[in-house]
Design a protein around this motif. Structure first.
Motif, PDB file in Angstrom:
ATOM      1  N   TYR A 145       0.986  -1.326  -0.067  1.00 52.65           N
ATOM      2  CA  TYR A 145       0.139   0.142  -0.027  1.00 52.65           C
ATOM      3  C   TYR A 145       0.934   1.156  -0.043  1.00 52.65           C
ATOM      4  O   TYR A 145       0.300   2.501  -0.205  1.00 52.65           O
ATOM      5  CB  TYR A 145      -0.902  -0.029   1.258  1.00 52.65           C
ATOM      6  CG  TYR A 145      -1.912  -1.070   1.309  1.00 52.65           C
ATOM      7  CD1 TYR A 145      -3.085  -0.910   0.300  1.00 52.65           C
ATOM      8  CD2 TYR A 145      -1.879  -2.243   2.121  1.00 52.65           C
ATOM      9  CE1 TYR A 145      -3.811  -1.954   0.297  1.00 52.65           C
ATOM     10  CE2 TYR A 145      -2.605  -3.269   2.089  1.00 52.65           C
ATOM     11  CZ  TYR A 145      -3.915  -2.915   1.290  1.00 52.65           C
ATOM     12  OH  TYR A 145      -4.889  -3.974   1.133  1.00 52.65           O
ATOM     13  N   GLU A 170      -3.904   1.285  -4.672  1.00 50.15           N
ATOM     14  CA  GLU A 170      -4.815   2.305  -4.430  1.00 50.15           C
ATOM     15  C   GLU A 170      -5.367   2.107  -3.084  1.00 50.15           C
ATOM     16  O   GLU A 170      -5.215   2.576  -1.953  1.00 50.15           O
ATOM     17  CB  GLU A 170      -5.488   2.720  -5.413  1.00 50.15           C
ATOM     18  CG  GLU A 170      -4.789   3.291  -6.652  1.00 50.15           C
ATOM     19  CD  GLU A 170      -5.702   3.687  -7.617  1.00 50.15           C
ATOM     20  OE1 GLU A 170      -6.981   4.259  -7.279  1.00 50.15           O
ATOM     21  OE2 GLU A 170      -5.520   3.748  -8.741  1.00 50.15           O
ATOM     22  N   GLY A 171      -6.542   0.861  -3.035  1.00 51.81           N
ATOM     23  CA  GLY A 171      -6.991   0.561  -1.869  1.00 51.81           C
ATOM     24  C   GLY A 171      -7.638   1.395  -0.854  1.00 51.81           C
ATOM     25  O   GLY A 171      -7.031   1.351   0.287  1.00 51.81           O
ATOM     26  N   THR A 172      -8.177   2.472  -1.271  1.00 51.81           N
ATOM     27  CA  THR A 172      -8.884   3.475  -0.343  1.00 51.81           C
ATOM     28  C   THR A 172     -10.358   3.734  -0.348  1.00 51.81           C
ATOM     29  O   THR A 172     -10.866   3.224  -1.526  1.00 51.81           O
ATOM     30  CB  THR A 172      -7.944   4.691  -0.366  1.00 51.81           C
ATOM     31  OG1 THR A 172      -8.167   5.462  -1.556  1.00 51.81           O
ATOM     32  CG2 THR A 172      -6.517   4.706   0.218  1.00 51.81           C
ATOM     33  N   ASP A 175     -13.253   1.108  -2.356  1.00 47.25           N
ATOM     34  CA  ASP A 175     -12.937   0.054  -3.258  1.00 47.25           C
ATOM     35  C   ASP A 175     -13.529  -1.276  -2.383  1.00 47.25           C
ATOM     36  O   ASP A 175     -13.560  -1.467  -1.103  1.00 47.25           O
ATOM     37  CB  ASP A 175     -11.347  -0.132  -2.936  1.00 47.25           C
ATOM     38  CG  ASP A 175     -10.814   1.024  -3.853  1.00 47.25           C
ATOM     39  OD1 ASP A 175     -11.366   1.077  -4.993  1.00 47.25           O
ATOM     40  OD2 ASP A 175      -9.834   1.446  -3.630  1.00 47.25           O
ATOM     41  N   LYS A 176     -13.919  -2.187  -3.283  1.00 50.36           N
ATOM     42  CA  LYS A 176     -14.707  -3.269  -2.789  1.00 50.36           C
ATOM     43  C   LYS A 176     -13.548  -4.341  -2.105  1.00 50.36           C
ATOM     44  O   LYS A 176     -14.012  -5.010  -1.244  1.00 50.36           O
ATOM     45  CB  LYS A 176     -15.513  -4.150  -3.787  1.00 50.36           C
ATOM     46  CG  LYS A 176     -16.405  -3.175  -4.331  1.00 50.36           C
ATOM     47  CD  LYS A 176     -17.522  -2.851  -3.521  1.00 50.36           C
ATOM     48  CE  LYS A 176     -18.707  -1.949  -3.996  1.00 50.36           C
ATOM     49  NZ  LYS A 176     -18.278  -0.700  -4.521  1.00 50.36           N
ATOM     50  N   THR A 177     -12.516  -4.175  -2.845  1.00 52.90           N
ATOM     51  CA  THR A 177     -11.509  -5.162  -2.024  1.00 52.90           C
ATOM     52  C   THR A 177     -10.852  -4.832  -0.699  1.00 52.90           C
ATOM     53  O   THR A 177     -10.624  -3.638  -0.606  1.00 52.90           O
ATOM     54  CB  THR A 177     -10.443  -5.602  -2.930  1.00 52.90           C
ATOM     55  OG1 THR A 177     -10.931  -5.584  -4.334  1.00 52.90           O
ATOM     56  CG2 THR A 177      -9.458  -6.561  -2.719  1.00 52.90           C
ATOM     57  N   VAL A 178     -10.624  -5.765   0.212  1.00 54.68           N
ATOM     58  CA  VAL A 178     -10.023  -5.216   1.552  1.00 54.68           C
ATOM     59  C   VAL A 178      -8.978  -6.527   1.777  1.00 54.68           C
ATOM     60  O   VAL A 178      -8.625  -7.289   1.190  1.00 54.68           O
ATOM     61  CB  VAL A 178     -11.215  -5.657   2.632  1.00 54.68           C
ATOM     62  CG1 VAL A 178     -12.367  -4.759   2.510  1.00 54.68           C
ATOM     63  CG2 VAL A 178     -11.609  -7.128   2.694  1.00 54.68           C
ATOM     64  N   LYS A 180      -7.985  -2.145   3.341  1.00 55.60           N
ATOM     65  CA  LYS A 180      -7.508  -0.864   2.414  1.00 55.60           C
ATOM     66  C   LYS A 180      -6.567  -0.140   3.062  1.00 55.60           C
ATOM     67  O   LYS A 180      -6.399  -0.226   4.302  1.00 55.60           O
ATOM     68  CB  LYS A 180      -9.046  -0.325   2.633  1.00 55.60           C
ATOM     69  CG  LYS A 180     -10.335  -0.961   1.958  1.00 55.60           C
ATOM     70  CD  LYS A 180     -11.278   0.050   2.159  1.00 55.60           C
ATOM     71  CE  LYS A 180     -12.607  -0.828   1.643  1.00 55.60           C
ATOM     72  NZ  LYS A 180     -13.846  -0.116   1.626  1.00 55.60           N
ATOM     73  N   GLU A 182      -5.054   3.123   4.889  1.00 57.78           N
ATOM     74  CA  GLU A 182      -5.440   3.903   6.013  1.00 57.78           C
ATOM     75  C   GLU A 182      -5.253   5.419   5.425  1.00 57.78           C
ATOM     76  O   GLU A 182      -5.715   6.474   5.952  1.00 57.78           O
ATOM     77  CB  GLU A 182      -5.130   3.723   7.362  1.00 57.78           C
ATOM     78  CG  GLU A 182      -5.484   2.393   7.944  1.00 57.78           C
ATOM     79  CD  GLU A 182      -6.866   2.152   8.222  1.00 57.78           C
ATOM     80  OE1 GLU A 182      -7.479   3.286   8.193  1.00 57.78           O
ATOM     81  OE2 GLU A 182      -7.359   1.294   8.233  1.00 57.78           O
ATOM     82  N   PHE A 205      -7.524  -0.641  -7.913  1.00 56.92           N
ATOM     83  CA  PHE A 205      -7.803  -1.440  -7.019  1.00 56.92           C
ATOM     84  C   PHE A 205      -8.869  -2.520  -7.367  1.00 56.92           C
ATOM     85  O   PHE A 205      -8.841  -3.656  -7.479  1.00 56.92           O
ATOM     86  CB  PHE A 205      -8.111  -1.036  -5.465  1.00 56.92           C
ATOM     87  CG  PHE A 205      -7.441  -2.044  -4.501  1.00 56.92           C
ATOM     88  CD1 PHE A 205      -6.173  -1.907  -4.178  1.00 56.92           C
ATOM     89  CD2 PHE A 205      -8.207  -2.539  -3.459  1.00 56.92           C
ATOM     90  CE1 PHE A 205      -5.676  -3.102  -3.157  1.00 56.92           C
ATOM     91  CE2 PHE A 205      -7.809  -3.437  -2.383  1.00 56.92           C
ATOM     92  CZ  PHE A 205      -6.571  -3.488  -2.130  1.00 56.92           C
ATOM     93  N   ASP A 206      -9.922  -1.988  -7.846  1.00 59.56           N
ATOM     94  CA  ASP A 206     -11.210  -2.616  -7.817  1.00 59.56           C
ATOM     95  C   ASP A 206     -11.276  -3.514  -9.171  1.00 59.56           C
ATOM     96  O   ASP A 206     -12.049  -4.269  -9.690  1.00 59.56           O
ATOM     97  CB  ASP A 206     -12.619  -1.918  -7.941  1.00 59.56           C
ATOM     98  CG  ASP A 206     -12.940  -1.637  -6.588  1.00 59.56           C
ATOM     99  OD1 ASP A 206     -12.454  -2.743  -5.595  1.00 59.56           O
ATOM    100  OD2 ASP A 206     -13.760  -0.794  -6.152  1.00 59.56           O
TER     101      ASP A 206
END
Length: 492
Positions: A145, A170-172, A175-178, A180, A182, A205-206
């Motif tokens: 991340y 990206e992961g913020t 986004d549905k994927t976990v 994420k 911070e 991410f998604d």
């Protein structure tokens, strides 16, 4: 015979001219054809009308409604026609509030390639906004991340990112994927710069699971951004991470346990070109006069932005291709809601006046709503409430309608109570500013706001945000609730 010949030649000339004029008019009105479609709407809020409005605004003919284009202009003309049809008055002669701004463009002559792979812009990669043109050729390092130890183990521990591309998820946000991240993507870009990185490659991410077409853009503050940040697709990420002996999905699983950081020993070239152009857009503004004397000269504003992010033209395998970002949920759904409310409210009893605003250039940084708030048609203190509709077309199985408010005392309770009268809706307070939208300039003007949406999703800013993705019955439920709230606030 000569006279007959002259008549025939004259007839041929007339027919030729007629065909030429018809062709010219067709070319001139290509963007306007769709807004002239005959359709008889009803005064009540209906799924059929919602579908009609969204299908017009999110049609291919309007080419994604990018600010400053003829397509956006055509969309504004359509909205104006509905205001006229519903006999909603205007503050100016033509309902339009024109404005201009400098827009940063960085999606021309961009390159991204490594080894024998050459990326296609908008398919394999796209760039974030940057003030400067820049070009980087370097190897890469994957940092998960890209967070610092403030939020757990340092993703840069044991990693030398100096003079390298940093690859991160990206992961913020939504986004549905976990799990994420911070920290925001912008914060993590700054961390990468502090670590001496030459640039950032952000994996969308998604889109990891499908690896398909990229969203057109993603928003980060442009100031001081001197080195490139490029978003890469899942497929592009796979091609890169194979040099570290892993796939993107495998890397995602491993970083959940902080167990994989890898050098990517391949030379990657990325170039971002940036410029600023003057762009002209406009808000569409109308006013529905109330009938009560006691609350005369008090207003409620109902707003929704009608622009979106346009289209991408590119070449694939030697052929010209186009991707259109139709923006059905973002934000044809909100504008459809605005237009439906003008119809129903025009036959309702109101003590306060209602100002309807379709904002232009929201996607360019809330340009339309900022211009409106600094050029209000009425004194700010006379506006008692602003209601913003942005992405209200994707009510899901949870029936969650998210709202944000800084309005009157007890606003939360009143909205929750209104929601209880609509059993198909679960109102959900979110004070974390879900996305940022056109209500923000109103807050700065100390005008109370209520903001509604049905939540972010993986189709956000992708070509798949089309009319087929909208929950029309769900949007009707949302609008029925919003209508009740407006009636309540307009009459007391």
């Amino acid at each position: 015979m000569k006279a007959q010949t002259v008549k025939i030649l004259l007839l041929v000339v007339i027919i030729t001219l007629a065909f030429y004029v018809a062709r010219v008019m067709k070319e001139r009105n290509d963007h306007c054809d769709v807004v002239s479609l005959p359709f008889n709407t009803v005064k009540d809020i209906s799924e059929k009308d919602i579908y009609h409005f969204i299908s017009v605004l999110a049609s291919d003919s309007l080419e994604g409604r990018q600010a400053g284009t003829e397509a956006e202009k055509s969309a504004s003309e359509f909205i104006r026609k509905i205001f006229l049809k519903n006999k909603i008055s205007c503050f100016s002669n033509n309902y339009f509030q024109n404005f201009s701004f400098l827009d940063s463009h960085n999606c021309y002559e961009c390159d991204f390639y490594f080894d024998d792979f050459k990326g296609i812009y908008g398919i394999d990669f796209c760039s974030a906004i940057a003030l400067d043109s820049s070009s980087v050729t370097a190897e890469a390092v994957f940092v998960g991340y890209g967070q610092t130890d403030r939020y757990g183990p340092d993703d840069y521990a044991g990693i030398d990112a100096k003079n390298k591309w940093v690859i991160l998820f990206e992961g913020t946000g939504f986004d549905k994927t976990v799990p994420k991240a911070e920290q925001s993507l912008w914060q993590r870009y700054q961390i990468a710069m502090q670590k001496g990185a030459s640039g950032v490659l952000a994996v969308s991410f998604d889109l990891i699971s499908t690896g398909d077409i990229l969203p057109y853009c993603f928003s980060v503050p442009a100031h001081t951004m001197k080195k490139p940040m490029i978003r890469i697709s899942g497929k592009t990420s796979d091609k890169l991470l194979k040099y570290g002996g892993i796939t993107t999905l495998q890397a995602l699983e491993k970083i959940k346990n902080k167990s994989w950081n890898k050098n990517i020993p391949v030379e990657i070239h990325g170039t971002v070109h940036s410029r600023q152009d003057s762009v002209y857009s406009r808000n569409v503004v109308a006013c529905l006069k109330g009938k009560g004397k006691a609350l005369k000269n008090e207003y409620i504003v109902v707003g929704a932005h009608y622009d979106h992010i346009g289209k991408i033209d590119f070449q694939r395998e030697g052929r010209d291709s186009t991707i259109i970002f139709n923006g059905a949920d973002d934000n044809a759904s909100g504008v459809a809601g605005l237009l439906e409310l003008t119809e129903k409210l025009s036959s309702s009893y109101l003590k306060r006046d209602i100002i309807f605003v379709a904002f232009g250039a929201e996607e360019k940084g809330l340009k339309g709503s900022n211009h409106f708030c600094y050029n209000l048609p009425v004194p700010a203190e006379q506006i008692k409430l602003m209601i913003n509709l942005d992405m209200i077309g994707r009510l899901d199985s949870t029936n969650a309608l998210y709202y944000n408010t800084d309005a009157w005392d007890g606003a939360d309770t009143e909205i929750e109570n209104t929601g209880r009268n609509h059993p198909g809706i679960n109102t959900a307070l979110d004070r974390n500013d879900m996305m940022g939208s056109d209500y923000v300039p109103f807050i700065k003007k100390k005008i109370p706001v209520v903001y509604f949406n049905t939540g972010a999703h993986s189709l956000y800013h992708t070509p798949n945000d089309t009319i087929g993705s909208i929950n029309y019955s769900g949007e009707k439920k949302v609008l029925d609730l919003v209508y009740d709230l407006i009636i309540s606030k307009a009459n007391k």
